[in-house]
Motif scaffolding. Structure first.
Motif, short mmCIF file in Angstrom:
data_model
loop_
_atom_site.label_atom_id
_atom_site.label_comp_id
_atom_site.label_asym_id
_atom_site.label_seq_id
_atom_site.Cartn_x
_atom_site.Cartn_y
_atom_site.Cartn_z
N SER A 81 32.34 89.67 33.28
CA SER A 81 33.69 90.25 33.26
C SER A 81 33.72 91.58 32.54
CB SER A 81 34.66 89.29 32.57
OG SER A 81 34.45 89.28 31.16
N GLY A 82 32.70 91.85 31.74
CA GLY A 82 32.64 93.08 30.99
C GLY A 82 33.29 93.00 29.62
N LEU A 83 33.87 91.83 29.29
CA LEU A 83 34.56 91.69 28.00
C LEU A 83 33.59 91.82 26.83
CD1 LEU A 83 37.30 91.12 26.68
CD2 LEU A 83 36.75 88.68 26.76
N GLY A 84 32.41 91.21 26.98
CA GLY A 84 31.41 91.31 25.91
C GLY A 84 30.95 92.73 25.70
N LYS A 85 30.79 93.46 26.80
CA LYS A 85 30.36 94.87 26.70
C LYS A 85 31.43 95.71 26.01
CE LYS A 85 28.79 98.79 29.48
NZ LYS A 85 28.52 99.30 30.85
N ILE A 86 32.70 95.43 26.32
CA ILE A 86 33.79 96.17 25.68
C ILE A 86 33.77 95.93 24.18
CG2 ILE A 86 36.31 96.30 25.46
CD1 ILE A 86 36.45 95.62 28.47
N LEU A 87 33.64 94.65 23.78
CA LEU A 87 33.61 94.32 22.36
C LEU A 87 32.41 94.95 21.68
CD1 LEU A 87 34.79 92.81 19.96
CD2 LEU A 87 33.57 90.75 20.71
N THR A 229 26.93 101.87 32.75
CA THR A 229 27.73 102.76 33.58
C THR A 229 28.78 103.51 32.76
OG1 THR A 229 29.21 100.90 34.08
CG2 THR A 229 27.42 101.34 35.63
N GLY A 230 28.53 103.61 31.46
CA GLY A 230 29.45 104.36 30.61
C GLY A 230 30.46 103.48 29.90
N GLU A 231 31.55 104.10 29.47
CA GLU A 231 32.57 103.40 28.68
C GLU A 231 33.24 102.30 29.51
OE1 GLU A 231 34.86 102.74 25.23
OE2 GLU A 231 33.17 104.11 25.54
N ALA A 232 33.24 101.09 28.95
CA ALA A 232 33.87 99.96 29.63
C ALA A 232 35.36 99.91 29.28
CB ALA A 232 33.19 98.66 29.22
N VAL A 233 36.18 99.52 30.25
CA VAL A 233 37.63 99.41 30.04
C VAL A 233 38.09 98.03 30.48
CG1 VAL A 233 38.05 101.88 30.29
CG2 VAL A 233 38.09 100.41 32.31
N GLU A 237 39.34 91.38 35.56
CA GLU A 237 38.34 90.38 35.19
C GLU A 237 38.25 90.20 33.68
OE1 GLU A 237 37.88 92.78 37.32
OE2 GLU A 237 37.62 91.72 39.22
N SER A 238 38.36 91.29 32.96
CA SER A 238 38.29 91.22 31.50
C SER A 238 39.48 90.45 30.92
CB SER A 238 38.24 92.63 30.90
OG SER A 238 37.12 93.34 31.38
N TRP A 239 40.67 90.73 31.47
CA TRP A 239 41.86 90.00 31.00
C TRP A 239 41.75 88.51 31.34
CZ3 TRP A 239 44.68 91.90 27.42
CH2 TRP A 239 44.93 93.28 27.33
N GLY A 240 41.20 88.20 32.50
CA GLY A 240 40.99 86.80 32.87
C GLY A 240 40.02 86.11 31.94
N ALA A 241 38.96 86.85 31.55
CA ALA A 241 37.99 86.30 30.60
C ALA A 241 38.63 86.07 29.24
CB ALA A 241 36.80 87.25 30.47
N LEU A 242 39.49 87.00 28.82
CA LEU A 242 40.18 86.85 27.54
C LEU A 242 41.10 85.63 27.56
CD1 LEU A 242 40.62 88.11 24.75
CD2 LEU A 242 42.48 89.48 25.74
N ALA A 243 41.79 85.43 28.69
CA ALA A 243 42.63 84.24 28.84
C ALA A 243 41.78 82.97 28.79
CB ALA A 243 43.41 84.30 30.16
N GLY A 244 40.59 83.04 29.40
CA GLY A 244 39.68 81.90 29.35
C GLY A 244 39.25 81.57 27.94
N LEU A 270 38.32 81.18 37.00
CA LEU A 270 38.35 81.04 38.46
C LEU A 270 39.73 81.38 39.01
CD1 LEU A 270 36.29 77.81 39.33
CD2 LEU A 270 35.97 80.09 40.31
N LEU A 271 40.77 80.83 38.38
CA LEU A 271 42.15 81.01 38.85
C LEU A 271 42.61 82.46 38.71
CD1 LEU A 271 43.80 77.75 37.41
CD2 LEU A 271 43.22 78.24 39.79
N THR A 272 42.11 83.16 37.69
CA THR A 272 42.51 84.55 37.47
C THR A 272 41.65 85.54 38.25
OG1 THR A 272 41.13 84.68 35.48
CG2 THR A 272 43.45 84.08 35.18
N GLY A 273 40.65 85.05 38.95
CA GLY A 273 39.80 85.94 39.73
C GLY A 273 38.68 86.56 38.94
N CYS A 274 38.56 86.17 37.66
CA CYS A 274 37.46 86.69 36.84
C CYS A 274 36.12 86.24 37.41
CB CYS A 274 37.63 86.22 35.40
SG CYS A 274 36.28 86.70 34.32
N ILE A 275 36.10 85.00 37.91
CA ILE A 275 34.93 84.46 38.58
C ILE A 275 35.31 84.17 40.03
CG2 ILE A 275 33.31 82.52 38.71
CD1 ILE A 275 33.59 82.16 35.73
N LYS A 276 34.54 84.65 40.97
CA LYS A 276 34.79 84.37 42.38
C LYS A 276 34.15 83.03 42.74
CE LYS A 276 36.58 88.47 42.75
NZ LYS A 276 38.06 88.64 42.79
N LEU A 277 34.84 82.26 43.58
CA LEU A 277 34.35 80.94 43.97
C LEU A 277 32.96 81.04 44.58
CD1 LEU A 277 35.04 77.94 44.12
CD2 LEU A 277 36.04 78.35 46.37
N ARG A 278 32.73 82.08 45.35
CA ARG A 278 31.42 82.22 46.00
C ARG A 278 30.30 82.48 44.99
NH1 ARG A 278 34.23 86.98 47.17
NH2 ARG A 278 33.29 88.89 46.31
#
Length: 439
Positions: A81-87, A229-233, A237-244, A270-278
């Motif tokens: 999700s990129g949340l870890g990279k942001i932190l 790929t530079g500065e993460a924002v 997906e990141s917000w979905g990970a934070l909710a998780g 999964l529900l927030t689209g952070c992780i795709k079912l596929r």
């Protein structure tokens, strides 16, 4: 003689094999076989054969193993999700150049994983690998980072009855009460802070003195890392990970079930689209790849503990050690903690060791006139000792999983030995001094 006790022999064999860089999982299996043979147990055939006890006892850590697999999958989802990279980028930006502050900040962040957001070691593979380049730039000795992470994984639950700490303190209460000494969580909280303070002294000693010197590392590729790929924002997906993360913390706190908390976090992503079912199969496989080895080590360690318990060698070890106590509470405390260290070094889990040492230490402590506070403290510290330096402990396996992402951090010499020095030595000293004061 104590030296010929099956517990002592097997733990020494396991430690020697690990120090020689023999595989940790195989070292525990060999140690279990050595313990069984030393106690005169058959290898196969019969309910009390070594292999049947080893395999049958593996279920003792099955919930923990499942937690690690699900938390590992959760961690992979967070990483993607990129949340870890942001932190990690925020930490690197704020703390770049502040070497000592960075180490102690990681210790504080690690503390949150036990009480505030109970994800245990799952945050390490997310947060630490992206910071390795910064560690290299600052020439930080990774042994100091290992000590900081292990402090956060152990000290909070030993000290405070919150999150994992509530489970540990309640474990103490249930077993000590069952052994004939009725107590409450308020009693454990009153004395277990001494263990946390002892660990804090050990952390300060190692970070400021023992591992303060600069250490060179190469900037090698980090396993599993994506191209920078530079500065993460913050993205969807990141917000979905934070909710998780929030859901995982809430469910874990309410239900006291880490597997359920991790499962809830995965479903939210999964529900927030952070992780795709596929991609779900890849996420689960990634979690197994990240935490599978640790999970299997914990399973085999539980089987090893079952062999030790059934052999009767633990009781024999304590009976033999009691002879040397000579009526001195200080000597008694030292020997009891040393015995606890031997047991937990082999088992690698403080939670699973509590029932073993409690059944022996409560009557022994009452017999030699120790106060209730001293008995609680000695049991708590004795159970926690092996977590710091044991090759089979999640408190050492976790830091290694992050710090060795580029292959430059040895589990035994760079994690287990430093954390043993930092915490086991200071916990024993603190336990003995506190027993003298508490009576």
């Amino acid at each position: 003689m104590i030296l010929f006790n099956p517990v002592v022999i097997s733990v020494l064999v396991m430690c020697a094999l690990c120090l020689l860089k023999f595989n940790v999982l195989l070292s525990i299996i060999v140690a279990a076989m050595v313990a069984g043979f030393s106690a005169g147990m058959p290898l196969v055939n019969g309910d009390e054969s070594i292999m049947n006890l080893l395999i049958g006892g593996m279920g003792g850590n099955s919930a923990t193993a499942l937690s690690y697999i699900l938390l590992g999958s959760f961690a992979v989802g967070l990483a993607r999700s990129g949340l870890g990279k942001i932190l990690s980028q925020k930490i690197a930006k704020v703390l770049s150049g502040k070497k000592m502050f960075l180490i102690f900040a990681l210790a504080v962040i690690s503390c949150f994983s036990q009480n505030l957001v109970p994800v245990h070691i799952a945050f390490i593979p997310i947060l630490i690998p992206p910071l390795l380049t910064l560690f290299n730039k600052l020439k930080i000795d990774r042994r100091a980072i290992a000590c900081a992470l292990t402090f956060g994984l152990k000290a909070p639950y030993i000290t405070l009855p919150l999150g994992f700490g509530l489970i540990f303190h309640q474990n103490l209460v249930d077993n000590i009460t069952q052994a004939g000494l009725p107590i409450a969580v308020s009693d454990t909280k009153r004395v277990m802070w001494i263990g946390g303070l002892s660990m804090l002294v050990g952390l300060i000693f190692c970070v400021l003195f023992l591992y303060r010197k600069e250490r060179e590392y190469e900037d090698l590729p980090i396993v599993g890392a994506e191209e920078d790929t530079g500065e993460a924002v913050m993205s969807r997906e990141s917000w979905g990970a934070l909710a998780g993360c929030v859901v995982t913390a809430v469910i874990s706190a309410v239900t006291e079930s880490l597997p359920l908390g991790a499962l809830g976090g995965l479903l939210v992503m999964l529900l927030t689209g952070c992780i795709k079912l596929r991609n779900l199969d890849d996420i689960i496989n990634g979690g197994i790849g990240m935490m599978g080895f640790i999970a299997f080590v914990m399973l085999v360690a539980s089987g090893y503990a079952n062999v030790l318990r059934t052999s009767g060698a633990v009781q024999e070890l304590v009976d033999a050690a009691a002879v040397y106590m000579s009526g001195s509470k200080a000597v008694a405390a030292f020997i009891m903690l040393l015995v606890g260290l031997l047991i937990t070094m082999g088992i690698g889990t403080s939670f699973g060791t509590v029932p073993i040492v409690t059944a022996i230490y409560v009557p022994l402590g009452l017999q030699i006139g120790l106060s209730t506070g001293s008995i609680i403290l000695l049991i708590g510290i004795a159970a926690a000792l092996g977590d710091a330096g044991s090759p089979a402990s999640d408190s050492t396996l976790g830091p290694t999983s992050g710090l060795n992402a580029d292959g430059q951090h040895n589990h035994i010499w760079d994690t287990c030995v430093p954390t043993f020095i930092a915490y086991d030595i200071f916990l024993i000293i603190g336990g003995v001094i506190a027993t003298i004061i508490l009576g």
